[in-house]
Design an enzyme around this catalytic site. Structure first.
Site, PDB file in Angstrom:
ATOM      1  N   ASP A  75       0.825  -1.122  -0.213  1.00  0.00           N
ATOM      2  CA  ASP A  75      -0.048   0.031   0.060  1.00  0.00           C
ATOM      3  C   ASP A  75       0.840   1.172  -0.116  1.00  0.00           C
ATOM      4  OD1 ASP A  75      -2.222   1.502   0.122  1.00  0.00           O
ATOM      5  OD2 ASP A  75      -2.348   1.550   2.293  1.00  0.00           O
ATOM      6  N   ASP A  93      29.716 -33.812  11.571  1.00  0.00           N
ATOM      7  CA  ASP A  93      28.551 -32.844  11.897  1.00  0.00           C
ATOM      8  C   ASP A  93      29.034 -31.531  12.672  1.00  0.00           C
ATOM      9  OD1 ASP A  93      26.715 -33.567  10.205  1.00  0.00           O
ATOM     10  OD2 ASP A  93      25.800 -35.227  11.753  1.00  0.00           O
TER      11      ASP A  93
END
Length: 892
Positions: free
Chosen positions: A331, A688
């Site tokens: 807007d 990891d």
């Protein structure tokens, strides 16, 4: 002291208003503060959610990952089979993954909680006979509230007075058409959709205004029961769905591979338990165990960064949706402009009408109640408020004009009308609204009126037209009476562009985001603002033109057009729906009543803290400061999160798949297992751990220029290309160990353990960028240090005093020279394959995006949120308690 029966909304709908007020022990001027406080202590806050960071809920979200469930099942089976080593290693992996994910997400939720406390949703309530802005969570049965166009009804209320009011009750009933309301009691047993004398929590006033008394709050309201029935679990975003699809892909690969390995080892006569444990280790090894922790850490880091910029992210995963955005529909008012609307001047077009008289006509045609000494502007639209805040409004004499009736503003007509009597007793209709719509209802429009209007638009002014006609003894006013009007003149307002809006739009464009303006203003005004902000004009469509187009034609036109003027809320929502169907990830930025539909339809809804309640409610992200520039930062954070997540995903799937395929093949070819189950799990744990620094890694600039999306087929192709390359060098290592080193079992396992750690850890430096590593793209110091540290540890373990306990034997020195050469060749080959692969990657096909009903319910329920427990208001019995308490109060 007799206790009154509990008053349900069904009973309230059937009873006269006087009886309802009596049953609730209240009056038309509301409760006093002491009584309201006492009732609040009894029934609890008017809330359906708590935004307090809850450790238990965060922990549960970590445990819901399919990958972690696989690890839990494997650990349990290992314990059952008596393999304590595997169980301990898996338990460590689980603890690290869950612990990292929990700590990161909980810290982010604490930051979000602090921002949530600054977001308030208010309602105009009568306390001690005076209007005041009250937080919706403090409402209690017996409160009298006043609601206006666009307001979200804050509780189940019995209407006392209505002004041509209709409500959008689709969130309750699914009915798309607005329901007309009337204070008159209804008869018989009726459903929610037929209770015309009541307005329900969570519904939206689409037309008119009202005054009503609160009957039920929180979980006792009709909407509250639906919201609580859905629980806290919210519909998944595109990012979450992508993670889910990826997890299922890994599970499928793991199940197929481990089943084949298990059967092959049994056929080779290997012991059952040994074969099963080895297969389980392969299943664990192929999954990127720390993916949940990496994702949570990435999201939480981005959320905290945005929190420091005063941006509230209602849900952690919404930040990735923000980065996914490639079209921003916004807007104009309050987002590109300052949102401080001020009255400029009155321009009469009738020769016998003065500037002061035109201003006065505009003033009395507002929806404010001007019968009293003080005119309250609370909750009214900004244009009406600007008129009453203008210096000329101080000359208005209260009581000099009398309002007989009103037809309130709505977004379809784009105008409002009042029937008033002037100080001389003459009756007239005054209409005020969008010039194009109002002038069509006028007669004898001056020839120069249109040219004067165009001049005002070209100056960038917001213009409201005023028209009038005299009437005699008209008892009431309806839409049909808006005819035969005479144009009185124009009222102009100014709302200047934000100083930093131009810079922010440039930043968004640099990020590959197409900005489209959807506004209720005139096209010329929107075009002038866009030119001032440097926005390249690709075309303008009006709401009338959009309505004349089919969906297929509008999609094509909307790709180029970037201004959509004089559009209704429904037209904004249609535009967003079609852009999403065309494959765009659409963000919508709005702060007005007419933006709520668009915010609900978008992939990510964005609003500001000063927005209307209905806009803040519909948004996923709330900007606490009106700074459009933080949007660009949010997009960067979202894309950084996705890029770093994909680094882990691509690296983990390719190297894990390659190593586990190598292990599977070697277990069948060799006379012994190439690596023991515990060694496989230790290898994965070290590998990891070295990737935990990925969330803080640097991201190449080109990865910020355009959004990236989950593409399972790309991940699958990447895995099938780079996995075999990894296996090729594993097989080269096997050959080196067997034919050159003549390694025994312990030496073979130590050699492959070291080679596996080195190759699958160092490959991150190639996969983390599409550029040449180190020369044109440098990793963060954290990632560099963690990766090299893990490689060093992986080399040290088989040479350390604990090597024998882990099943490793020492290796000769020449092996390490050969390993260095193999690793260098491997990384070079990966770099060549990477360039080939990404040069042929194709953009994903457009997909239609959906927003389901539960998504809307959860969004709306979030406005009824407190920073603590919901209290005793979650059960209907509390409603009886407050009525009994009120009865006791009367008797006392």
């Amino acid at each position: 002291m007799a206790a009154s029966p509990a008053l349900s909304i069904q009973d309230a709908a059937r009873r006269p208003t006087e009886r309802v007020l009596l049953d609730l022990d209240t009056t038309k001027v509301g409760l006093g503060e002491p009584e309201a406080a006492r009732r609040l202590a009894v029934v609890g806050p008017n809330a359906l959610r708590t935004h307090k960071a809850q450790p238990g809920a965060v922990l549960w979200r970590q445990l819901r990952s399919p990958i972690l469930r696989l690890l839990l099942a494997t650990a349990g089976l290992s314990v059952f089979l008596g393999d304590i080593t595997n169980s301990v290693v898996i338990a460590v992996i689980l603890a690290v993954s869950i612990g990292l994910g929990f700590s990161s997400e909980f810290r982010a939720e604490r930051a979000a909680e602090a921002l949530h406390k600054r977001v308030t949703h208010t309602v105009v309530a009568l306390r001690d006979g005076k209007e005041r802005q009250l937080d919706v969570v403090r409402l209690v049965p017996g409160d009298v509230v006043r609601l206006f166009l666009g307001a979200i009804v804050p509780a189940d209320i019995r209407l006392l007075v209505c002004d041509e009011m209709s409500c959008d009750e689709s969130i309750l009933t699914g009915e798309s058409l607005p329901v007309r309301k009337d204070p008159a009691p209804v008869g018989g047993e009726v459903s929610v959709g037929d209770m015309s004398s009541c307005a329900f929590m969570g519904t939206v006033i689409q037309f008119g205004s009202c005054t009503g008394v609160v009957v039920a709050t929180g979980g006792r309201a009709e909407f509250g029961q639906i919201a609580l029935g859905l629980g806290e679990g919210q519909p998944q975003t595109e990012f979450q769905q992508g993670l889910k699809r990826f997890s299922y892909l890994l599970l499928q690969v793991a199940v197929v591979l481990t089943t084949l390995i298990f059967i092959a080892n049994l056929l080779l006569g290997r012991p059952f338990i040994e074969s099963l444990l080895f297969s389980l280790a392969i299943a664990v090894g192929i999954t990127p165990q720390l993916l949940p922790a990496v994702v949570s850490t990435c999201l939480a880091t981005g959320t905290r960064m945005l929190a420091r910029r005063n941006v509230l992210v209602k849900r952690l995963v919404c930040i990735e949706d923000l980065g996914d955005m490639d079209v921003l529909v916004t807007d104009k008012t309050g987002t590109l402009t300052e949102g401080r609307i001020g009255f400029s001047k009155a321009l009469p077009v009738l020769p016998d009408l003065s500037v002061a008289e035109l201003f006065l006509l505009g003033l009395v045609s507002t929806e404010m109640d001007f019968s009293g000494a003080v005119v309250s502007t609370e909750g009214h639209n900004p244009l009406d408020t600007a008129l009453w805040n203008a210096p000329a409004a101080r000359e208005f004499v209260p009581g000099s004009w009398k309002r007989v009736d009103i037809v309130p503003f709505d977004h379809q007509r784009r105008m409002s009308s009042v029937l008033v009597s002037d100080p001389a007793g003459n009756q007239r209709i005054i209409s005020k609204g969008a010039p194009e719509d109002l002038m069509r209802l006028c007669v004898d429009v001056p020839p120069d009126a249109h040219s004067r209007l165009d001049e005002l638009y070209d100056q960038g002014a917001r213009v409201v037209a005023v028209a009038t006609r005299a009437t005699v003894n008209l008892p009431g006013l309806g839409i049909a009476d808006e005819r035969g009007l005479r144009l009185a003149g124009f009222l102009t307002f100014q709302d200047n562009p934000k100083p930093n809006a131009k810079e922010s739009l440039v930043e968004l464009a640099a990020l590959g985001i197409t900005v489209k303006i959807a506004t209720g203003d005139n096209a010329r005004v929107a075009e002038k603002v866009c030119r001032e902000l440097g926005l390249v004009l690709g075309g303008t469509l009006t709401g009338i033109q959009m309505d004349a187009m089919t969906d297929e034609h509008l999609i094509v036109a909307a790709r180029d057009a970037n201004i959509f003027a004089r559009v209704s809320p429904e037209q904004k929502a249609r535009l967003i729906r079609l852009l999403r169907q065309d494959g765009s990830a659409v963000g919508f930025l709005g702060d007005g009543v007419n933006d709520a539909l668009g915010l609900h339809k978008a992939d990510v809804g964005i609003s500001v803290d000063s927005a209307t309640d209905v806009a803040k409610d519909a948004a996923d992200i709330v900007l606490m400061d009106k700074d459009l520039g933080v949007l660009a930062e949010g997009v960067r954070d979202g894309r950084r999160i996705f890029a770093n997540t994909m680094k882990y995903v691509l690296m983990g799937t390719s190297s894990n798949f390659g190593n586990m395929f190598s292990a599977a093949t070697a277990s069948v070819v060799l006379s012994f297992l190439p690596m023991l189950p515990g060694q496989i799990l230790l290898n994965n744990l070290l590998y990891d751990t070295g990737q935990l620094a990925i969330p803080g890694d640097n991201v190449d600039k080109e990865q910020m220029f355009a959004p990236s999306h989950w593409d399972i087929s790309l991940i699958r192709r990447f895995m099938l290309l780079f996995g075999p390359i990894s296996s090729l060098f594993d097989f080269a290592t096997f050959s080196l160990m067997i034919f050159a080193v003549h390694a025994a079992q312990g030496e073979f396992r130590a050699g492959w353990f070291i080679e596996s750690i080195a190759t699958q850890t160092l490959i991150i430096f190639a996969i983390r960028t599409r550029r040449v590593p180190f020369l044109r793209s440098r990793p963060s110091m954290g990632l560099l240090g963690s990766a090299l540290g893990v490689v060093a540890l992986g080399i040290f373990i088989p040479l350390s005093p604990v090597a024998g306990l882990l099943g490793f034997d020492p290796l000769p020195a020449p092996f390490f020279l050969s390993l260095l050469g193999l690793t260098v060749v491997y990384l070079v080959l990966v770099e060549i394959a990477k360039s080939w692969f990404f040069s042929r990657s194709e953009r994903r096909a457009p997909t239609s995006r959906k927003r389901e009903g539960p998504h809307h319910v959860h969004r709306r329920a979030s406005r009824f949120s407190v920073a603590g427990p919901l209290g005793p208001g979650g059960a209907r019995v509390a409603s009886k308690q407050v009525v009994r308490s009120s009865a006791d109060h009367r008797a006392t």
